[in-house]
Write an enzyme that holds these catalytic residues in place. Structure first.
Site, PDB file in Angstrom:
ATOM      1  N   LEU A  41     -12.343 -24.117  54.394  1.00 21.90           N
ATOM      2  CA  LEU A  41     -11.255 -23.258  54.864  1.00 21.90           C
ATOM      3  C   LEU A  41     -11.298 -21.960  54.076  1.00 21.90           C
ATOM      4  CD1 LEU A  41      -8.609 -22.642  56.388  1.00 21.90           C
ATOM      5  CD2 LEU A  41      -7.385 -23.836  54.539  1.00 21.90           C
ATOM      6  N   ASP A  42     -11.351 -20.827  54.794  1.00 18.66           N
ATOM      7  CA  ASP A  42     -11.387 -19.502  54.176  1.00 18.66           C
ATOM      8  C   ASP A  42     -10.064 -18.799  54.484  1.00 18.66           C
ATOM      9  OD1 ASP A  42     -11.925 -16.998  53.218  1.00 18.66           O
ATOM     10  OD2 ASP A  42     -13.722 -16.657  54.427  1.00 18.66           O
ATOM     11  N   CYS A  58     -10.082 -14.363  55.639  1.00 22.54           N
ATOM     12  CA  CYS A  58     -11.520 -14.337  55.897  1.00 22.54           C
ATOM     13  C   CYS A  58     -12.082 -12.946  56.133  1.00 22.54           C
ATOM     14  CB  CYS A  58     -11.858 -15.227  57.091  1.00 22.54           C
ATOM     15  SG  CYS A  58     -11.129 -14.672  58.649  1.00 22.54           S
ATOM     16  N   TRP A 113     -13.736  -9.799  57.510  1.00 19.57           N
ATOM     17  CA  TRP A 113     -14.640  -9.592  58.644  1.00 19.57           C
ATOM     18  C   TRP A 113     -15.654 -10.726  58.773  1.00 19.57           C
ATOM     19  CZ3 TRP A 113     -12.819  -5.552  55.651  1.00 19.57           C
ATOM     20  CH2 TRP A 113     -12.098  -4.558  56.328  1.00 19.57           C
ATOM     21  N   GLY A 114     -15.347 -11.870  58.157  1.00 16.85           N
ATOM     22  CA  GLY A 114     -16.155 -13.066  58.352  1.00 16.85           C
ATOM     23  C   GLY A 114     -17.419 -13.147  57.518  1.00 16.85           C
ATOM     24  N   SER A 148      -5.284  -9.543  60.355  1.00 16.85           N
ATOM     25  CA  SER A 148      -5.699  -8.271  60.951  1.00 16.85           C
ATOM     26  C   SER A 148      -6.404  -8.496  62.286  1.00 16.85           C
ATOM     27  CB  SER A 148      -6.635  -7.522  59.996  1.00 16.85           C
ATOM     28  OG  SER A 148      -7.307  -6.467  60.665  1.00 16.85           O
ATOM     29  N   GLU A 187      -7.986  -6.206  64.024  1.00 15.28           N
ATOM     30  CA  GLU A 187      -9.263  -5.500  64.013  1.00 15.28           C
ATOM     31  C   GLU A 187     -10.322  -6.304  63.265  1.00 15.28           C
ATOM     32  OE1 GLU A 187     -10.147  -2.628  65.585  1.00 15.28           O
ATOM     33  OE2 GLU A 187      -8.204  -2.787  66.579  1.00 15.28           O
ATOM     34  N   GLN A 188      -9.942  -6.883  62.144  1.00 14.83           N
ATOM     35  CA  GLN A 188     -10.875  -7.731  61.415  1.00 14.83           C
ATOM     36  C   GLN A 188     -11.336  -8.894  62.293  1.00 14.83           C
ATOM     37  OE1 GLN A 188      -8.964  -8.995  57.759  1.00 14.83           O
ATOM     38  NE2 GLN A 188     -10.022  -7.430  56.574  1.00 14.83           N
ATOM     39  N   CYS A 192      -7.774   3.042  41.852  1.00 17.04           N
ATOM     40  CA  CYS A 192      -8.098   1.638  41.630  1.00 17.04           C
ATOM     41  C   CYS A 192      -9.249   1.498  40.636  1.00 17.04           C
ATOM     42  CB  CYS A 192      -8.451   0.961  42.952  1.00 17.04           C
ATOM     43  SG  CYS A 192      -7.018   0.695  44.024  1.00 17.04           S
TER      44      CYS A 192
END
Length: 393
Positions: free
Chosen positions: A182-183, A186, A188-189, A209, A211-212, A364
């Site tokens: 289980l991710d 996740c 964009w996979g 998301s 879009e993702q 960041c």
């Protein structure tokens, strides 16, 4: 590193107009001196002010005003990453004055008193940040589109460093052919695809998301991978292994108990869970208001104490690995790729987006370079697990 800016000097008939910089307030000069930063100085980390309105915005809302003023082109800095490193090392957040200090305290209380990561808010960060545009992330990230800290110990390129991170995760989880993974978060996979192809596991992944999800589903076609648009609180089933990379920052302290209780229910008794998250030294550290408004709404970074307290009684801590310094290098690599790709993106996003994205990545980088931020991989096992866990790197 000298940073370029898309903002041109003020011109009339293509001839530059020489305008003396506005005189900076002494109180702000004195505060910045703590970080060895000057206004209109000659060093690459010094601030160059173009519009005196910048001072009013900083005094009114401190870091939020500083960021918004930069987005609007009111000041520049050749090395933003080094500027933020110095400001954070000098703890400039505690130096806020007047109204700005009141606003910062109010923002801290907002995060402390309210559950900003409740289930009905879960998809807000997806809509604002992760749905910003797949073309931006494709241009900035590695080929697998891994949007989290890379592992640079033996790597020379971003591609190598992200491969090393993914493989280290799979080895730490001790993935075996035919297991279920289980991710949670996740993206964009990339990790799901890597684990399915190289370790022969069946993967279920969730993201907030749209879009993702659309791009990720296309990338994992033909593999034993199922990706869903879903909040982690709605997950059902049992999995041999669980992983969560760069998602825990969106869970929030008021939901830590719920999060770990739910993951424990999802994990098979002999299973293992790898939590990959940014961390901070103290629970008193507040979410930066600019980051909260423009990048990751409702986000809150955890402290080690918060994680350990929430894990207690639910999991066994097997290993706690910190490689926060690698996030600085990762962010600078993302910035270099983004800047190279900008000519192809500019017409769709414009100058203010460019300056916002640059400010985000550079602040960041300074956050991790200053050692204010850490990157943890916490290896957890189910309390009923019988096999001895051996830590891997």
């Amino acid at each position: 590193m000298q940073q370029s800016s898309p903002v041109s000097p003020l011109t009339t008939d293509d001839t530059a107009v020489s305008i003396p910089p506005p005189e900076p307030p002494k109180v702000l000069q004195d505060v910045l001196a703590r970080a060895d930063v000057q206004i209109n100085g000659t060093r690459p980390w010094d601030i160059h002010v173009h519009d005196k309105h910048m001072y009013d915005r900083v005094f009114a809302s401190w870091s939020l005003g500083l960021g918004e003023s930069y987005m609007d082109g009111e000041w520049d800095c050749d090395e933003l990453d080094e500027l933020f490193t110095r400001l954070l090392r000098a703890d400039m957040g505690s130096a806020a004055l007047g109204l700005a200090r009141v606003k910062l305290i109010a923002e801290h209380l907002r995060h402390k008193l309210f559950n900003l990561q409740s289930k009905n808010r879960a998809f807000e960060v997806g809509k604002q940040h992760y749905d910003a545009g797949n073309d931006v992330f494709e241009a900035m990230l590695d080929s697998r589109m891994i949007y989290s800290c890379a592992y640079w110990e033996h790597a020379q390129t971003l591609e190598e460093a992200q491969f090393a991170k993914l493989d280290m995760i799979c080895r730490k989880l001790q993935l075996k052919q035919g297991e279920t993974l289980l991710d949670i978060g996740c993206g964009w996979g990339g990790l799901a695809k890597f684990a399915a192809e190289r370790y022969g596991v069946k993967v279920t992944g969730v993201t907030v998301s749209k879009e993702q999800l659309a791009l990720a589903q296309d990338r994992v076609k033909g593999l034993p991978v199922e990706l869903l648009l879903q909040d982690y609180r709605d997950l059902q089933g049992t999995f041999d292994k669980v992983v969560s990379v760069g998602m825990f920052e969106h869970v929030g302290p008021k939901n830590y108990d719920t999060y770990f209780t739910h993951v424990q229910r999802l994990l098979a008794p002999g299973g293992a869970f790898l939590l990959h998250t940014i961390g901070i030294a103290s629970t008193s550290q507040s979410t930066d208001p600019w980051i909260d408004r423009y990048v990751f709404p409702n986000g809150k970074l955890p402290s080690a104490r918060e994680i350990a307290t929430a894990v207690e009684g639910r999991f066994i801590i097997e290993d706690w690995h910190n490689f926060g310094a690698d996030y600085d290098r990762t962010l600078m690599a993302w910035w270099e790729k983004f800047e190279r790709a900008w000519p192809e993106l500019e017409s769709r996003y414009g100058t203010r987006f460019y300056r916002m994205w640059k400010y985000y990545l550079m602040c960041c980088a300074g956050f991790f370079r200053s050692r204010e931020g850490q990157l943890w991989q916490v290896m957890l096992t189910h309390p009923q697990r019988q096999d001895t866990y051996r830590s891997l790197r």
